[in-house]
Design an enzyme around this catalytic site. Structure first.
Site, PDB file in Angstrom:
ATOM      1  N   PHE A 124       5.521  13.180 -19.288  1.00 32.20           N
ATOM      2  CA  PHE A 124       4.262  12.745 -18.669  1.00 32.20           C
ATOM      3  C   PHE A 124       3.086  12.778 -19.653  1.00 32.20           C
ATOM      4  O   PHE A 124       1.957  12.437 -19.289  1.00 32.20           O
ATOM      5  CB  PHE A 124       3.917  13.625 -17.456  1.00 32.20           C
ATOM      6  CG  PHE A 124       4.947  13.578 -16.370  1.00 32.20           C
ATOM      7  CD1 PHE A 124       5.573  12.374 -16.038  1.00 32.20           C
ATOM      8  CD2 PHE A 124       5.304  14.720 -15.674  1.00 32.20           C
ATOM      9  CE1 PHE A 124       6.528  12.318 -15.030  1.00 32.20           C
ATOM     10  CE2 PHE A 124       6.264  14.668 -14.665  1.00 32.20           C
ATOM     11  CZ  PHE A 124       6.875  13.471 -14.345  1.00 32.20           C
ATOM     12  N   ALA A 180      10.120  30.661 -18.105  1.00 33.18           N
ATOM     13  CA  ALA A 180       8.898  30.728 -17.298  1.00 33.18           C
ATOM     14  C   ALA A 180       8.991  31.781 -16.196  1.00 33.18           C
ATOM     15  O   ALA A 180       8.040  32.540 -15.964  1.00 33.18           O
ATOM     16  CB  ALA A 180       8.615  29.357 -16.691  1.00 33.18           C
ATOM     17  N   LYS A 238      16.010  23.230 -31.030  1.00 36.34           N
ATOM     18  CA  LYS A 238      16.866  24.251 -30.409  1.00 36.34           C
ATOM     19  C   LYS A 238      17.632  23.685 -29.215  1.00 36.34           C
ATOM     20  O   LYS A 238      18.714  24.174 -28.886  1.00 36.34           O
ATOM     21  CB  LYS A 238      16.036  25.452 -29.981  1.00 36.34           C
ATOM     22  CG  LYS A 238      14.903  25.094 -29.028  1.00 36.34           C
ATOM     23  CD  LYS A 238      14.915  25.876 -27.756  1.00 36.34           C
ATOM     24  CE  LYS A 238      13.999  25.220 -26.749  1.00 36.34           C
ATOM     25  NZ  LYS A 238      13.813  25.991 -25.530  1.00 36.34           N
ATOM     26  N   ARG A 303      19.568  24.690 -19.390  1.00 39.87           N
ATOM     27  CA  ARG A 303      20.263  23.471 -18.978  1.00 39.87           C
ATOM     28  C   ARG A 303      21.036  22.802 -20.114  1.00 39.87           C
ATOM     29  O   ARG A 303      22.084  22.226 -19.886  1.00 39.87           O
ATOM     30  CB  ARG A 303      19.299  22.483 -18.336  1.00 39.87           C
ATOM     31  CG  ARG A 303      18.090  22.147 -19.188  1.00 39.87           C
ATOM     32  CD  ARG A 303      17.361  20.936 -18.637  1.00 39.87           C
ATOM     33  NE  ARG A 303      16.888  21.141 -17.269  1.00 39.87           N
ATOM     34  CZ  ARG A 303      16.301  20.203 -16.553  1.00 39.87           C
ATOM     35  NH1 ARG A 303      16.127  18.998 -17.081  1.00 39.87           N
ATOM     36  NH2 ARG A 303      15.874  20.441 -15.346  1.00 39.87           N
ATOM     37  N   ASN A 304      20.540  22.884 -21.339  1.00 31.92           N
ATOM     38  CA  ASN A 304      21.265  22.234 -22.430  1.00 31.92           C
ATOM     39  C   ASN A 304      22.601  22.921 -22.688  1.00 31.92           C
ATOM     40  O   ASN A 304      23.628  22.271 -22.865  1.00 31.92           O
ATOM     41  CB  ASN A 304      20.398  22.226 -23.692  1.00 31.92           C
ATOM     42  CG  ASN A 304      19.184  21.337 -23.520  1.00 31.92           C
ATOM     43  OD1 ASN A 304      19.308  20.123 -23.456  1.00 31.92           O
ATOM     44  ND2 ASN A 304      18.009  21.940 -23.398  1.00 31.92           N
ATOM     45  N   GLN A 332      16.937  17.685 -22.175  1.00 32.25           N
ATOM     46  CA  GLN A 332      16.087  17.312 -23.310  1.00 32.25           C
ATOM     47  C   GLN A 332      16.888  17.240 -24.616  1.00 32.25           C
ATOM     48  O   GLN A 332      16.620  16.418 -25.476  1.00 32.25           O
ATOM     49  CB  GLN A 332      14.932  18.310 -23.433  1.00 32.25           C
ATOM     50  CG  GLN A 332      13.852  17.931 -24.433  1.00 32.25           C
ATOM     51  CD  GLN A 332      13.211  16.579 -24.129  1.00 32.25           C
ATOM     52  OE1 GLN A 332      12.907  16.262 -22.984  1.00 32.25           O
ATOM     53  NE2 GLN A 332      13.039  15.754 -25.164  1.00 32.25           N
TER      54      GLN A 332
END
Lengths: 378, 378
Positions: A124, A180, A238, A303-304, A332
């Site tokens: 975004f 987070a 990373k 998630r990766n 990502q």
């Protein structure tokens, strides 16, 4: 003795970068805004608002947070946040400081601030930056908490440079081993902030020691750095390495193999940064939270890692795995791996980054995982 | 540009250290012995014996492995190994090469070898070295696969230096992210070998490229290094850091906190090595398998992590935890933490290594874990 000197020099730089702010250094109390209110955006907004409330010598008490308005059970999200002090949509069950005020008007939030913390999803950035146009940013500064860089076939570009070029807003970066939900729950974490001196800096304006005051909490330790490129690049690459660590986990190869992939990843991250950003210092990857620590956290979960693991384990297509694990969103690391691969292909440099290229080839070109050790053999 | 130069220089050193051996370089075929037949000893014996069988241009085919004789179900362990090609006591269910011969006579094993791979538990080194006396080692060389260093109140000492001083035997080191059971099962792993040129080296004798031939397997990749101290020190201090990572896990602090402890650990490992070994190079910690990769593996599991975790979780005494988890054996990290603490106390340097000192204080001096973030704040 050269090595002792190198370590001592690093310590000296760290001391300089950790000198503290004093009230008399600044010409005013600064007003803080946070642009973004997702999971990570709200966690950072919470901690800067805590500091604004406690450090009245530096900051105005009220912190405005831009929230893209949406309706939650028939009520506006901003109204819920401002009355219940909880972002029920993106950071539920965490109480926010009362001096953190949700505001749906992006232009208002930015216009009235001296220091703008930008913390929105990478995809975004362009559209939010467009909406932020038309304000005079010459006396404002920003910190980008976005992880990543833009990699185009013409080379990599820092997001903080994009913000500066797009808006004329001087921008530093914050990046680190920062899941987070842990930061929001005040579990001990570290982060790295790079805030170079602005080109038009005048005495009394926000500087690196002030940025440390802005983010440092008892549970969130800030190290300052002068290496914007190094701090930025770890957070991007990373994700590619975490995909690779996931492949190895999914193939059942064990902890030795996973550590080998991470080690090679650190070397390629440093090499990539050194090749494209002459001011980069390898210590940023090898010793900061934005470097080695963030890689470690990302390869512990995330998630990766999960996408790589599922790919190796299941034999499903990446599209199917994204649908199953990520509600069809993209990891990502897959995007960055492709961008890096295209850049290296165009520049005829595939052989210089064997790990990142091999990860791409396994996922996209049908290379068997069993080829990985051979490809990264030194 | 300095950083680019540094990365390139590292690559050059790596290239030099990875030049290959050629048959014509050596004056004879070398006979290999392995001293030690525990879990890790047998795993390494297996892979050097595989290389001895395959690389007849460099090595004599038969590899002798010293086994401290013991009886297993009424049979001698050496007899079982030599007839069934399995170390049923210390590495069960792994088939050993037929050219690996178990031998209970330590003096015979050492006397007839050109290259001695030493791979025994740290606490037996002194007594085994005493038993190895009385042999002329001036034309032999060794590689120590022991992890660790001796830390006394007078300073740290490399085990390879102890071997050299005790026996007159020139000794290199092998260390890396090497969980023995994974290496034995041929799961992909990397390791680091430092083999400096012997003081009395003559053309045609074993050199670094030969050592690479000795250990390199398709599933076990060797990087050569010229930094014996750096390769040795990671394997010792990572145990202390793994205890700390365990404390943080046990306290339920999350992945951010664990990565922070590991990051600070890497910095203190480098600082300790630089202070006590002037030839140390920080890249050994930040880029090799013996450095960052071994730390990562140790903090993913292993006995030190488990002891730290249980201490933080249960509130039991360390003695009780050692009894419960380790059959009363000591975790190496506890021993090293105490040795380092005593050294730093004597030298009035406790403040220079806040992480290692804090880990010691939590475990031994009743410091609450909640003090850790404050103690390691930069």
């Amino acid at each position: 003795m050269a090595s002792t000197t190198a370590v001592r020099r690093l310590q000296q730089i760290q001391r300089n970068l950790t000198s503290s702010a004093s009230e008399s250094s600044y010409k005013k109390k600064f007003r803080i805004a946070v642009v973004g209110s997702g999971n990570w955006g709200t966690a950072v907004a919470k901690l800067v608002a805590e500091n604004a409330a406690e450090k009245g010598q530096f900051f105005e008490r009220e912190v405005r947070m831009w929230v893209r308005e949406e309706s939650v059970h028939g009520r506006n999200l901003t109204e819920i946040i401002n009355s219940e002090h909880e972002n029920v949509r993106y950071l539920p069950q965490v109480t926010l400081p009362t001096n953190l005020v949700a505001d749906p008007n992006l232009q208002n939030v930015a216009k009235n601030a001296d220091i703008i913390v930008i913390n929105i999803p990478h995809q975004f950035l362009k559209s939010v930056a467009d909406q932020l146009k038309g304000i005079d940013y010459s006396k404002k500064v920003a910190i980008s908490c976005l992880k990543g860089i833009d990699v185009t076939p013409n080379g990599p570009k820092l997001l903080s440079d994009f913000i500066h070029q797009h808006l004329g807003l001087h921008c530093g970066v914050l990046s680190g081993a920062n899941i987070a939900s842990e930061v929001a729950r005040e579990k001990f974490s570290e982060t790295t902030v790079a805030f170079p001196v602005a080109p038009n800096y005048e005495q009394g304006e926000p500087d690196a020691p002030l940025m440390k005051e802005l983010f440092q909490r008892p549970y969130f330790h800030v190290q300052m750095s002068d290496d914007t490129a190094g701090v930025s690049i770890g957070g991007a690459l990373k994700n590619v390495i975490a995909l690779g660590a996931g492949l190895v986990e999914g193939a059942g190869w064990g902890d030795n193999a996973k550590a080998a992939v991470m080690r090679r990843g650190l070397i390629e991250m440093s090499q990539f940064a050194a090749d494209y950003f002459p001011s980069f210092r390898p210590e940023t990857i090898s010793t900061t939270s934005a470097g080695v620590a963030d890689l470690i956290t990302s390869c512990a979960g995330g998630r990766n890692l999960k996408v790589g693991r599922e790919f190796a384990r299941s034999g499903k297509s990446i599209k199917q795995i994204e649908a199953d694990l990520l509600n069809g969103q993209s990891a990502q690391g897959l995007v960055t791996a492709e961008e890096v691969y295209e850049l290296l292909t165009k520049q005829n440099r595939l052989e210089e980054f064997p790990l990142m290229v091999t990860i791409y080839d396994i996922i996209n070109n049908g290379l068997p995982i069993s080829e990985l050790p051979n490809r990264i053999r030194e």
